[in-house]
Design a protein around this motif. Structure first.
Motif, mmCIF file in Angstrom:
data_model
loop_
_atom_site.group_PDB
_atom_site.id
_atom_site.type_symbol
_atom_site.label_atom_id
_atom_site.label_comp_id
_atom_site.label_asym_id
_atom_site.label_seq_id
_atom_site.Cartn_x
_atom_site.Cartn_y
_atom_site.Cartn_z
ATOM 1 N N PHE A 36 30.397 12.936 1.753
ATOM 2 C CA PHE A 36 31.258 13.553 0.774
ATOM 3 C C PHE A 36 30.881 15.007 0.575
ATOM 4 O O PHE A 36 29.770 15.408 0.858
ATOM 5 N N ASN A 66 27.178 8.081 -9.201
ATOM 6 C CA ASN A 66 28.488 8.730 -9.112
ATOM 7 C C ASN A 66 29.571 7.869 -9.752
ATOM 8 O O ASN A 66 29.420 7.534 -10.932
ATOM 9 N N ASP A 67 30.596 7.481 -9.032
ATOM 10 C CA ASP A 67 31.822 6.949 -9.646
ATOM 11 C C ASP A 67 31.606 5.806 -10.646
ATOM 12 O O ASP A 67 30.825 4.884 -10.365
ATOM 13 N N GLN A 111 28.482 3.557 -9.288
ATOM 14 C CA GLN A 111 27.826 3.813 -8.006
ATOM 15 C C GLN A 111 26.437 4.382 -8.284
ATOM 16 O O GLN A 111 26.290 5.415 -8.959
ATOM 17 N N ASN A 121 25.400 8.419 -0.235
ATOM 18 C CA ASN A 121 26.576 8.499 0.632
ATOM 19 C C ASN A 121 26.349 9.465 1.772
ATOM 20 O O ASN A 121 27.043 9.419 2.783
ATOM 21 N N MET A 127 23.765 2.302 -1.316
ATOM 22 C CA MET A 127 24.550 2.427 -2.549
ATOM 23 C C MET A 127 24.796 1.044 -3.153
ATOM 24 O O MET A 127 25.284 0.143 -2.484
ATOM 25 N N TRP A 159 30.471 0.298 -1.971
ATOM 26 C CA TRP A 159 31.157 1.453 -2.531
ATOM 27 C C TRP A 159 32.095 1.027 -3.659
ATOM 28 O O TRP A 159 32.111 -0.122 -4.075
ATOM 29 N N THR A 160 32.897 1.992 -4.059
ATOM 30 C CA THR A 160 33.655 1.825 -5.310
ATOM 31 C C THR A 160 34.713 0.721 -5.219
ATOM 32 O O THR A 160 35.215 0.405 -4.155
ATOM 33 N N ARG A 225 39.561 2.507 1.135
ATOM 34 C CA ARG A 225 38.578 2.093 0.127
ATOM 35 C C ARG A 225 39.083 2.164 -1.325
ATOM 36 O O ARG A 225 40.152 2.637 -1.609
ATOM 37 N N ASP A 226 38.173 1.694 -2.194
ATOM 38 C CA ASP A 226 38.292 1.820 -3.642
ATOM 39 C C ASP A 226 39.474 1.021 -4.212
ATOM 40 O O ASP A 226 40.381 1.588 -4.854
ATOM 41 N N GLU A 280 41.060 8.789 -2.681
ATOM 42 C CA GLU A 280 39.957 7.978 -3.182
ATOM 43 C C GLU A 280 40.281 7.498 -4.598
ATOM 44 O O GLU A 280 41.046 8.136 -5.326
ATOM 45 N N CYS A 281 39.636 6.401 -4.970
ATOM 46 C CA CYS A 281 39.622 5.941 -6.360
ATOM 47 C C CYS A 281 40.992 5.952 -7.025
ATOM 48 O O CYS A 281 41.184 6.550 -8.100
ATOM 49 N N TYR A 352 35.596 13.616 -11.682
ATOM 50 C CA TYR A 352 36.095 13.043 -10.426
ATOM 51 C C TYR A 352 35.983 11.524 -10.456
ATOM 52 O O TYR A 352 35.151 10.956 -11.164
ATOM 53 N N ALA A 353 36.787 10.904 -9.587
ATOM 54 C CA ALA A 353 36.734 9.450 -9.367
ATOM 55 C C ALA A 353 36.952 8.693 -10.675
ATOM 56 O O ALA A 353 36.312 7.679 -10.927
ATOM 57 N N TRP A 370 33.161 10.436 -13.234
ATOM 58 C CA TRP A 370 31.885 10.998 -12.802
ATOM 59 C C TRP A 370 31.933 12.518 -12.944
ATOM 60 O O TRP A 370 32.893 13.158 -12.525
HETATM 61 N N1 DQQ Z 1 32.582 7.538 -3.894
HETATM 62 C C1 DQQ Z 1 32.408 6.203 -3.393
HETATM 63 C C2 DQQ Z 1 33.607 5.938 -2.560
HETATM 64 C C3 DQQ Z 1 34.625 6.803 -3.202
HETATM 65 C C4 DQQ Z 1 33.851 8.052 -3.476
HETATM 66 C C5 DQQ Z 1 31.108 6.096 -2.673
HETATM 67 C C6 DQQ Z 1 34.476 8.927 -4.521
HETATM 68 O O1 DQQ Z 1 33.972 4.571 -2.561
HETATM 69 O O2 DQQ Z 1 35.739 7.019 -2.376
HETATM 70 O O3 DQQ Z 1 30.047 6.301 -3.551
HETATM 71 O O4 DQQ Z 1 33.533 9.723 -5.163
#
Ligand code: DQQ
Length: 624
Positions: A36, A66-67, A111, A121, A127, A159-160, A225-226, A280-281, A352-353, A370
Motif C-alpha cells: 500500500f 490500520n482499517d 487490522q 502489508n 496481519m 485482511w479487511t 477484497r474487503d 478498497e473497503c 481512510y478505509a 483509520w
Molecule cells: N487495508 C487492508 C486491505 C484493505 C486496505 C489490509 C485498506 O484489506 O484493502 O490491511 O487500507
C-alpha cells in the motif's frame, strides 16, 4: 497504488530499512513489495515522545493498526439448525423485525500487526484482526486477536472484512484472506466459538473456507477484497459486495447466499465505474434524506430512502448517493462525475478505509476510519505504535439528499470537563482572541461565526473545485479576504512559529455561496521534512438564511478532527508540533483575517479527559 492528484504525496519512507527488517524476519509470504501507499513523511530524525499518543482516540496499546474491520451490526430474527455439527445457518422464514443490539456490547475489529509498529502489508506479513469491546464507543477493553493467519486460505494475512449479526443472534465475520506471495485474495468466514461469551473472545474459521474464490473473468485476483456487511434482499437472500478490479475497472461485485456460507456471484455488479481502479473497503448503506435515524440494511427500507456507496482509494474515502434498484440488484447513482477529483469525500484529511454500522442501541448509523501517522516510518518504530481510529461519528444524509453529515457520537461529550463559554465576541480584521482556561492539547471546541455583512464575498472560480488544497495553500490564513479567512489557530507555540490553522473563506458563485474549509498543517511543526499539507474542501452554504458557520474541533495531541457547518464537511489531520514534546504548552485562538467583521455569538470549549482505551486487557490492566 493508484493516486489522485491531491492525494499524491506517497509514503516514501524508509523502504530500504523496511526491506532489511522484513527480510531478516523471513516470513514465507514476503514478496519484498509494498502492498500500500499512503501519505507519510520521508525519513526525518525521529522524536520519541509519549505526548503524541492520543488520549481519547481508539488505538491498541502498541504496534501497528490500520482499517476498522467492522463492528457487529444487526440483522433480525434467526433460525439456527442446532442439529448441525458445524454451525450451519439456514434461511429464515420469519419476518425480519426491528433492530438488535448484540448483548449490549460494541465489538471493534481492526487490522493489527502483533509483531511491531510497522505495516505488515508491506510484505504480506502477519496481519491479524485485533479485537476490542466497549459499552460506550469511547472506553475500550482490549482482547486477544479474533483471527490470525493459520489456514491455507489466509496464510499470508487476514485482511479487511466485515461483521454481520445474522438475525440478531449469530455473529459472522467475512474477511479477505491472502493465499500466496502474489497476494491472491479469497474470502473466508469465521464464527464465534461461544455465542454466550459476552465478549465473543474466540473465533473459529469454518471448514468450507474459502467461501468465495478468486475465479471471475477479467478479475485481478490480487485486487479482490474487503467484503461488506451483509444485507437481506426482498427475496430473503443475503447479499454482500466485494471490492475488485475487473478488466482494470473499479467494481463492487455482488454475491448472494441463502445461508451466508455458500455464495453465488450475481453477474451484474452492484456498481462499477471506470473513473477509478481497485476499490478498497466498500461500504453500502441506506439513509433517509433529512433524518439522522440510521437504517438497518436488513430491515424494511422506507420509501424515499437513498443508498450510499463509499469507496476507498488512494488515501481518500469518497461516496456516491443514489438508489438501490432492487429489481436489477444494482446501485444507480443520482449523479456521478466523470472526473473523480470532483467526487465528494467523507473526510478531506487523513481518514481512510472507513466502515459504518447500524447501531441498534441508539438507532443511528456510526462511521469511523483509520487515520495513519503522517510522521515517518522511523517515528512509528521509535514510538512503538502507529495508527489511530477517528472518533466514531453519527452519519446521515442532508435534507437535499446530496451531502452526508457527520457528527461525533454524543458519548464523547462524557469526557468534557472545565467548560469555558464566551458569547457576543466580535472579531475585526486581524483580530486574534486567545481561548484560555482549558487544556489546549486535549480539547473539544465549538464556535459559531457570523459575518456581519455578506457583500464582500470574493468571486468563486469553479476550477478551484479540482484542487481545494491548492486554494488552501494560496488563500491561507495569512491572506486577507472579503469574508474570511476566519477560524481557529490551535497547537500554537508562544511565538506562533508553530501552529495549525482551521478556517473558512466565503465565496460568491452566481446564485449561491460556496465556502472553502481548510485545515492547514504547513506550520504545524518545526520539524523539517514532515508531511504537512493544507487539507481543504468546498461546500455550498445558504449564507443569507443560515447566517452562522459553525466549527467544532476535537484536539487530541497528534490528532485534530474538525467538523465544519454542523458536519457538512470534515477534515481529520495528524500533527506533530515540537512545542507539544517540549511541554511548552500550546495556545489556541479564534481569528479573523477578512475585511468583514465576524461575530462569534457562541464559543464553548472543554478540556477532554483521558478515555480508557485498551488499557484493560480482558479485564486486567496492561501496560500501555
Ligand atoms: N487495508 C487492508 C486491505 C484493505 C486496505 C489490509 C485498506 O484489506 O484493502 O490491511 O487500507
Amino acid at each position: 497504488m493508484f493516486r489522485l492528484i491531491d492525494c499524491r504525496l506517497a509514503r516514501l519512507a524508509c523502504i530500504f530499512s523496511t526491506t532489511i527488517l522484513l527480510q531478516s524476519l523471513a516470513w514465507p509470504c514476503s514478496n519484498g513489495e509494498r502492498g500500500f501507499s499512503y501519505p507519510q513523511s520521508p525519513k526525518v530524525p525521529s522524536i520519541v515522545s509519549e505526548r503524541y499518543r492520543t488520549a481519547y482516540h481508539f488505538q491498541p496499546p502498541r504496534n501497528w493498526m490500520n482499517d476498522p474491520c467492522g463492528m457487529n451490526t444487526s440483522g433480525a430474527n434467526t433460525c439456527i439448525n442446532k442439529k448441525e455439527k458445524k454451525l450451519h445457518l439456514i434461511l429464515p422464514f420469519i419476518k425480519i423485525s426491528g433492530p438488535m443490539y448484540y448483548n449490549g456490547v460494541y465489538h471493534e475489529f481492526y487490522q493489527y500487526n502483533p509483531d511491531g509498529a510497522f505495516d505488515p502489508n508491506d510484505s504480506l506479513m502477519n496481519m491479524v484482526w485485533g479485537h476490542s469491546v466497549s459499552t460506550d464507543l469511547i472506553n475500550w477493553i482490549g482482547l486477544e486477536p479474533a483471527i490470525k493467519p493459520d489456514i491455507p486460505s489466509d496464510i499470508c494475512g487476514c485482511w479487511t472484512g466485515s461483521a454481520t449479526i445474522l438475525f440478531g443472534v449469530q455473529p459472522v465475520i467475512i474477511y479477505t484472506g491472502l493465499i500466496d506471495r502474489k497476494a491472491n485474495q479469497v474470502q473466508n468466514i469465521a464464527l464465534p466459538k461461544n455465542r454466550s461469551d459476552p465478549y465473543l473472545r474466540e473465533w473459529a474459521k469454518v471448514g468450507s473456507n474459502p467461501v468465495i474464490q478468486h475465479v471471475i473473468p477479467g478479475l485481478n485476483s490480487s485486487h479482490f477484497r474487503d467484503p461488506t456487511t451483509g444485507w437481506i434482499g426482498p427475496d430473503g437472500l443475503w447479499r454482500i459486495a466485494v471490492g475488485a478490479e475487473v478488466n482494470g475497472i473499479g467494481t463492487a461485485l455482488l454475491y448472494k447466499s441463502e445461508d451466508f456460507m455458500s455464495w453465488t456471484r450475481i453477474e451484474r455488479p452492484l456498481y462499477s465505474n471506470n473513473a477509478l481502479n481497485m476499490w478498497e473497503c466498500l461500504d453500502f448503506f441506506a439513509v433517509v434524506p433529512g433524518s439522522n435515524n440510521g437504517l438497518d440494511m436488513s430491515s424494511e427500507i422506507p420509501s424515499g430512502a437513498k443508498h450510499v456507496l463509499k469507496v476507498s482509494i488512494n488515501s481518500c474515502d469518497m461516496y456516491i448517493v443514489g438508489v438501490y434498484d432492487l429489481k436489477r440488484d444494482e446501485f444507480v447513482p443520482d449523479t456521478v462525475q466523470d472526473d473523480n477529483r470532483l467526487w465528494t469525500r467523507i473526510d478531506y484529511g487523513t481518514f481512510y478505509a472507513s466502515k459504518s454500522f447500524f447501531d441498534s442501541k441508539h438507532g443511528r448509523r456510526v462511521i469511523w476510519a483509520w487515520s495513519n501517522e503522517t510522521d515517518s516510518y522511523s517515528d512509528d518504530i521509535a514510538k512503538g505504535w502507529a495508527g489511530i481510529h477517528s472518533i466514531p461519528r453519527t452519519i446521515w444524509l442532508d435534507g437535499d439528499g446530496k451531502q452526508l453529515i457527520q457528527w461525533p457520537v454524543e458519548e464523547i461529550e462524557s469526557l468534557r470537563i472545565n467548560e469555558i463559554n464566551h458569547q457576543g465576541l466580535e472579531l475585526k480584521k486581524g483580530d486574534l482572541f486567545e481561548i484560555k482556561g482549558i487544556d489546549t492539547l486535549q480539547a473539544d471546541v465549538e464556535i459559531d461565526f457570523e459575518p456581519t455583512s455578506i457583500d464582500d464575498a470574493e468571486t468563486f472560480d469553479p476550477s478551484w473545485l479540482f484542487d481545494p488544497r491548492k486554494q488552501c495553500r494560496e488563500a491561507d490564513a495569512s491572506v486577507h479576504g472579503g469574508i474570511g479567512p476566519f477560524g481557529l489557530v490551535i497547537l500554537a507555540s508562544d511565538n506562533m512559529e508553530e501552529h495549525t490553522a482551521v478556517h473558512f473563506r466565503v465565496y460568491k458563485s452566481e446564485q449561491k455561496y460556496i465556502i472553502l474549509m481548510c485545515s492547514d498543517l504547513r506550520r504545524s511543526s518545526l520539524r523539517p521534512g514532515l508531511y504537512t499539507p493544507a487539507y481543504g474542501g468546498f461546500f455550498e452554504f445558504d449564507l443569507e438564511n443560515e447566517k452562522r458557520i459553525s466549527l467544532r474541533t476535537l484536539i487530541d495531541r497528534s490528532a485534530v478532527e474538525s467538523f465544519g457547518s454542523g458536519g457538512r464537511i470534515c477534515i481529520t489531520a495528524r500533527v506533530y508540533p515540537v512545542a507539544l514534546v517540549d511541554d511548552d504548552g500550546a495556545h489556541m485562538y479564534a481569528f479573523n483575517n477578512g475585511s468583514t467583521t465576524v461575530r462569534v455569538p457562541q464559543l464553548r470549549a472543554w478540556s477532554m479527559k483521558r478515555a480508557q482505551v485498551n488499557v484493560m486487557k480482558g479485564g486486567s490492566v496492561i501496560d500501555a
